[in-house]
Motif scaffolding. Structure first.
Motif, PDB file in Angstrom:
ATOM      1  N   TRP A 163       0.920  -1.127  -0.054  1.00 39.23           N
ATOM      2  CA  TRP A 163       0.026   0.379  -0.268  1.00 39.23           C
ATOM      3  C   TRP A 163       0.735   1.146   0.395  1.00 39.23           C
ATOM      4  O   TRP A 163       0.656   2.808  -0.318  1.00 39.23           O
ATOM      5  CB  TRP A 163      -1.299   0.340   1.243  1.00 39.23           C
ATOM      6  CG  TRP A 163      -0.547  -0.493   2.346  1.00 39.23           C
ATOM      7  CD1 TRP A 163       0.610   0.695   3.478  1.00 39.23           C
ATOM      8  CD2 TRP A 163      -0.081  -1.232   3.465  1.00 39.23           C
ATOM      9  NE1 TRP A 163       1.009   0.119   4.291  1.00 39.23           N
ATOM     10  CE2 TRP A 163       0.761  -0.955   4.260  1.00 39.23           C
ATOM     11  CE3 TRP A 163      -0.662  -2.374   3.458  1.00 39.23           C
ATOM     12  CZ2 TRP A 163       1.122  -2.248   5.483  1.00 39.23           C
ATOM     13  CZ3 TRP A 163       0.198  -3.964   3.759  1.00 39.23           C
ATOM     14  CH2 TRP A 163       0.528  -3.392   4.784  1.00 39.23           C
ATOM     15  N   LEU A 164       1.784   1.093  -0.306  1.00 39.05           N
ATOM     16  CA  LEU A 164       3.047   1.845   0.177  1.00 39.05           C
ATOM     17  C   LEU A 164       2.584   3.388  -1.081  1.00 39.05           C
ATOM     18  O   LEU A 164       3.115   4.314  -1.268  1.00 39.05           O
ATOM     19  CB  LEU A 164       4.379   1.769   0.011  1.00 39.05           C
ATOM     20  CG  LEU A 164       5.432   3.033   0.088  1.00 39.05           C
ATOM     21  CD1 LEU A 164       5.515   4.049   1.601  1.00 39.05           C
ATOM     22  CD2 LEU A 164       7.295   2.891   0.076  1.00 39.05           C
ATOM     23  N   PHE A 165       2.293   2.334  -2.069  1.00 40.26           N
ATOM     24  CA  PHE A 165       2.528   3.223  -2.949  1.00 40.26           C
ATOM     25  C   PHE A 165       1.058   4.359  -3.720  1.00 40.26           C
ATOM     26  O   PHE A 165       1.110   4.838  -3.873  1.00 40.26           O
ATOM     27  CB  PHE A 165       2.013   2.286  -4.676  1.00 40.26           C
ATOM     28  CG  PHE A 165       3.633   1.440  -4.726  1.00 40.26           C
ATOM     29  CD1 PHE A 165       5.215   2.184  -5.483  1.00 40.26           C
ATOM     30  CD2 PHE A 165       3.474   0.066  -4.140  1.00 40.26           C
ATOM     31  CE1 PHE A 165       6.216   2.170  -6.031  1.00 40.26           C
ATOM     32  CE2 PHE A 165       4.767  -0.425  -4.447  1.00 40.26           C
ATOM     33  CZ  PHE A 165       5.798   0.027  -4.841  1.00 40.26           C
ATOM     34  N   ALA A 166       0.333   3.896  -2.920  1.00 40.54           N
ATOM     35  CA  ALA A 166      -0.929   4.708  -2.303  1.00 40.54           C
ATOM     36  C   ALA A 166      -0.396   5.794  -1.825  1.00 40.54           C
ATOM     37  O   ALA A 166      -1.037   7.378  -1.871  1.00 40.54           O
ATOM     38  CB  ALA A 166      -2.217   3.825  -2.285  1.00 40.54           C
ATOM     39  N   ASP A 167       0.073   6.253  -0.554  1.00 29.51           N
ATOM     40  CA  ASP A 167       0.455   6.570   0.357  1.00 29.51           C
ATOM     41  C   ASP A 167       1.488   7.603  -0.839  1.00 29.51           C
ATOM     42  O   ASP A 167       1.539   9.079  -0.207  1.00 29.51           O
ATOM     43  CB  ASP A 167       1.620   6.139   1.657  1.00 29.51           C
ATOM     44  CG  ASP A 167       0.950   5.978   2.170  1.00 29.51           C
ATOM     45  OD1 ASP A 167      -0.834   6.220   2.368  1.00 29.51           O
ATOM     46  OD2 ASP A 167       1.049   5.036   3.261  1.00 29.51           O
ATOM     47  N   LEU A 168       2.379   7.392  -2.106  1.00 26.13           N
ATOM     48  CA  LEU A 168       3.102   8.363  -1.928  1.00 26.13           C
ATOM     49  C   LEU A 168       1.834   8.887  -3.183  1.00 26.13           C
ATOM     50  O   LEU A 168       2.617  10.564  -3.268  1.00 26.13           O
ATOM     51  CB  LEU A 168       3.959   7.228  -3.251  1.00 26.13           C
ATOM     52  CG  LEU A 168       5.466   6.821  -2.366  1.00 26.13           C
ATOM     53  CD1 LEU A 168       5.724   5.503  -3.344  1.00 26.13           C
ATOM     54  CD2 LEU A 168       6.395   7.272  -1.473  1.00 26.13           C
ATOM     55  N   ALA A 169       1.499   8.843  -3.394  1.00 22.22           N
ATOM     56  CA  ALA A 169       0.799   9.060  -4.710  1.00 22.22           C
ATOM     57  C   ALA A 169      -0.507  10.322  -4.335  1.00 22.22           C
ATOM     58  O   ALA A 169       0.098  11.406  -4.865  1.00 22.22           O
ATOM     59  CB  ALA A 169      -0.466   8.227  -5.396  1.00 22.22           C
ATOM     60  N   ALA A 170      -0.642   9.512  -2.835  1.00 24.18           N
ATOM     61  CA  ALA A 170      -1.567  11.030  -1.874  1.00 24.18           C
ATOM     62  C   ALA A 170      -0.549  11.685  -1.520  1.00 24.18           C
ATOM     63  O   ALA A 170      -0.550  13.085  -1.853  1.00 24.18           O
ATOM     64  CB  ALA A 170      -2.242  10.006  -1.423  1.00 24.18           C
ATOM     65  N   ALA A 171       0.932  11.934  -1.461  1.00 24.99           N
ATOM     66  CA  ALA A 171       1.476  12.151  -0.536  1.00 24.99           C
ATOM     67  C   ALA A 171       1.851  13.447  -1.729  1.00 24.99           C
ATOM     68  O   ALA A 171       2.332  14.391  -2.066  1.00 24.99           O
ATOM     69  CB  ALA A 171       2.737  11.761  -0.383  1.00 24.99           C
ATOM     70  N   PHE A 172       2.284  12.580  -3.168  1.00 26.78           N
ATOM     71  CA  PHE A 172       2.343  14.125  -4.168  1.00 26.78           C
ATOM     72  C   PHE A 172       1.241  14.849  -4.856  1.00 26.78           C
ATOM     73  O   PHE A 172       1.761  15.417  -5.264  1.00 26.78           O
ATOM     74  CB  PHE A 172       3.059  13.120  -5.560  1.00 26.78           C
ATOM     75  CG  PHE A 172       5.302  12.469  -5.193  1.00 26.78           C
ATOM     76  CD1 PHE A 172       6.114  13.671  -5.247  1.00 26.78           C
ATOM     77  CD2 PHE A 172       5.628  11.222  -5.143  1.00 26.78           C
ATOM     78  CE1 PHE A 172       6.974  13.332  -4.824  1.00 26.78           C
ATOM     79  CE2 PHE A 172       6.234  11.314  -4.581  1.00 26.78           C
ATOM     80  CZ  PHE A 172       7.043  11.848  -5.096  1.00 26.78           C
ATOM     81  N   ALA A 173       0.298  14.390  -4.435  1.00 31.78           N
ATOM     82  CA  ALA A 173      -1.128  14.771  -4.415  1.00 31.78           C
ATOM     83  C   ALA A 173      -1.136  15.745  -3.596  1.00 31.78           C
ATOM     84  O   ALA A 173      -2.229  17.118  -3.448  1.00 31.78           O
ATOM     85  CB  ALA A 173      -2.258  14.189  -5.222  1.00 31.78           C
ATOM     86  N   GLY A 174      -0.578  16.245  -2.487  1.00 31.53           N
ATOM     87  CA  GLY A 174      -1.297  16.970  -1.723  1.00 31.53           C
ATOM     88  C   GLY A 174      -2.023  16.528  -0.083  1.00 31.53           C
ATOM     89  O   GLY A 174      -1.976  17.720   0.271  1.00 31.53           O
ATOM     90  N   SER A 175      -2.471  15.347  -0.581  1.00 26.29           N
ATOM     91  CA  SER A 175      -2.872  14.937   0.555  1.00 26.29           C
ATOM     92  C   SER A 175      -2.515  14.072   1.401  1.00 26.29           C
ATOM     93  O   SER A 175      -0.914  13.696   1.754  1.00 26.29           O
ATOM     94  CB  SER A 175      -3.971  13.527  -0.368  1.00 26.29           C
ATOM     95  OG  SER A 175      -4.530  13.478   1.083  1.00 26.29           O
ATOM     96  N   GLN A 176      -2.761  14.570   2.971  1.00 28.14           N
ATOM     97  CA  GLN A 176      -2.264  14.460   3.650  1.00 28.14           C
ATOM     98  C   GLN A 176      -2.862  12.434   4.911  1.00 28.14           C
ATOM     99  O   GLN A 176      -2.375  12.211   5.278  1.00 28.14           O
ATOM    100  CB  GLN A 176      -2.581  14.586   4.934  1.00 28.14           C
ATOM    101  CG  GLN A 176      -1.830  16.517   5.409  1.00 28.14           C
ATOM    102  CD  GLN A 176      -0.215  16.533   4.806  1.00 28.14           C
ATOM    103  OE1 GLN A 176       0.173  15.693   5.639  1.00 28.14           O
ATOM    104  NE2 GLN A 176       0.167  17.160   3.728  1.00 28.14           N
ATOM    105  N   VAL A 177      -3.448  11.673   3.907  1.00 28.31           N
ATOM    106  CA  VAL A 177      -4.581  11.147   3.966  1.00 28.31           C
ATOM    107  C   VAL A 177      -2.540   9.379   4.133  1.00 28.31           C
ATOM    108  O   VAL A 177      -2.041   9.651   3.221  1.00 28.31           O
ATOM    109  CB  VAL A 177      -5.059  10.100   3.003  1.00 28.31           C
ATOM    110  CG1 VAL A 177      -5.827   9.309   3.209  1.00 28.31           C
ATOM    111  CG2 VAL A 177      -6.493  11.596   3.090  1.00 28.31           C
ATOM    112  N   ARG A 178      -2.955   8.433   4.541  1.00 33.39           N
ATOM    113  CA  ARG A 178      -1.734   7.546   4.904  1.00 33.39           C
ATOM    114  C   ARG A 178      -2.490   6.659   5.671  1.00 33.39           C
ATOM    115  O   ARG A 178      -3.696   6.225   5.868  1.00 33.39           O
ATOM    116  CB  ARG A 178      -1.004   7.965   5.500  1.00 33.39           C
ATOM    117  CG  ARG A 178      -0.274   9.623   5.681  1.00 33.39           C
ATOM    118  CD  ARG A 178       1.123   8.845   3.868  1.00 33.39           C
ATOM    119  NE  ARG A 178       1.026  10.060   3.991  1.00 33.39           N
ATOM    120  CZ  ARG A 178       1.244  11.195   2.980  1.00 33.39           C
ATOM    121  NH1 ARG A 178       0.019  11.440   2.529  1.00 33.39           N
ATOM    122  NH2 ARG A 178       2.221  12.216   2.781  1.00 33.39           N
TER     123      ARG A 178
END
Length: 373
Positions: A233-248
């Protein structure tokens, strides 16, 4: 990532990423999931295992294959096979592997020291892939050791030969996976290679690490290796982070064991229904999935010997599945680290940046016949 990034694990990463992105409200984010290292000779010979390693699910796009070679002719033939038979949408050339059986033959992280050979291999693959509009990228390390640095020359050569991007692991081959990755080398490569993207690799264990690497180095993206072990699930975290989301994504033990179980099912499919082989494969992943969770040494030991899906289910049933994400205990390094070492190399390899006649003859016979590292 030999023995890790097979079709089963890539499928799991794609699915985990998609679920996480939907939950986080992130759209338009994609990741590229690269195959295990496939040896060009074995691929040209169509060995059973190599053909298995380049297999992709029907839903997997783009299809990315990582190719290893020490010979321009064989590398070109392997690339031609991949693109002319529509088996890949992207080819990644591995010049970063530090494993002794690879560097001893002049391959992996040892090869960019020989600049002419490096150029010839990259040029051969780009030449075969270009008519089919299949991009070629290069993955490499800082050098062989602190006295034999190769990445700046290799980056410039790869750029000149038409690759689509270069990726740098901020360690030398002699460091293996020990110590800390030198992110400043990624920044220097970014300054030297200006017409194509530069990707950074090394010590990305979380989305926050990826953001910090980009901030420090100015790199155009990140490459994740050991960071995804037990964490698809790390790739979901990466995509969210680069999109500016704080969701992990912070799953509890019930979700983690369900992921582990699904991973095993996908391995059964990957191994053509061979449940025992799938269970032998999943054993190495168990400690990574359970890092930080209160599973107990007895259960962990028994899981490391699991030989069937039923046995796996029985052992999962003995655990406290209501355990929440353990926080800091689950974070940080996973996978091998090792210690610095002298790099195994062909005789007189470091004497010159170019191949002599004896080395050229040796390299021509040095293609590994077995894929997967």
């Amino acid at each position: 990532m030999a023995g890790i990034t097979n079709r089963a694990f890539r499928r799991l990463c794609r699915e985990s990423g998609s679920v996480g992105l939907a939950a986080g409200g992130v759209s338009g984010a994609t990741s590229l999931y690269v195959s295990e290292m496939v040896t060009s000779r074995a691929l040209v010979e169509r060995s059973t295992e190599s053909m298995r390693l380049i297999s992709h699910d029907p839903q997997e796009h783009p299809r990315s294959v990582q190719l290893y070679s020490v010979d321009p002719v064989t590398a070109g033939l392997a690339a031609r096979m991949l693109v002319s038979e529509d088996r890949a949408d992207h080819i990644d050339l591995n010049f970063g592997c530090p494993v002794p059986k690879v560097t001893r033959k002049g391959g992996g992280a040892a090869l960019p020291w020989k600049t002419g050979l490096f150029r010839s291999i990259v040029a051969a693959v780009v030449r075969e892939a270009s008519p089919y509009s299949v991009p070629v990228t290069v993955k490499m390390r800082v050098g062989i050791d602190a006295e034999h640095i190769t990445y700046l020359d290799a980056g410039r050569i790869a750029e000149a030969e038409g690759v689509a991007a270069v990726a740098l692991h901020g360690r030398t081959a002699s460091q293996a996976y020990s110590g800390q990755a030198d992110w400043s080398a990624i920044a220097r490569l970014k300054e030297a290679v200006t017409s194509i993207p530069v990707l950074g690799n090394g010590d990305i264990w979380s989305a926050e690490d990826a953001l910090e690497m980009v901030r420090q180095t100015g790199c155009d993206g990140v490459v994740v290796g050991r960071g995804c072990l037990g964490r698809p699930w790390l790739f979901a975290d990466l995509a969210a982070a680069f999109a500016g989301s704080q969701v992990r994504v912070r799953p509890g033990l019930r979700e983690v064991t369900a992921t582990l179980r699904r991973h095993t099912e996908y391995l059964v499919d990957f191994y053509d229904g061979d449940e025992q082989r799938a269970c032998r494969d999943i054993r190495k992943h168990i400690a990574w999935y359970l890092k930080g969770f209160p599973a107990g040494s007895t259960v962990r030991h028994q899981l490391a010997l699991v030989d069937s899906l039923q046995a796996l289910d029985d052992l999962i049933g003995t655990m406290d599945l209501d355990s929440p994400w353990p926080g800091e205990a689950a974070e940080g390094q996973r996978g091998r680290a090792g210690s610095p070492r002298v790099v195994a190399l062909p005789e007189n390899w470091l004497r010159s940046r170019e191949l002599d006649e004896a080395q050229a003859a040796q390299v021509a016979q040095a293609e590994l016949s077995v894929s997967g590292g």
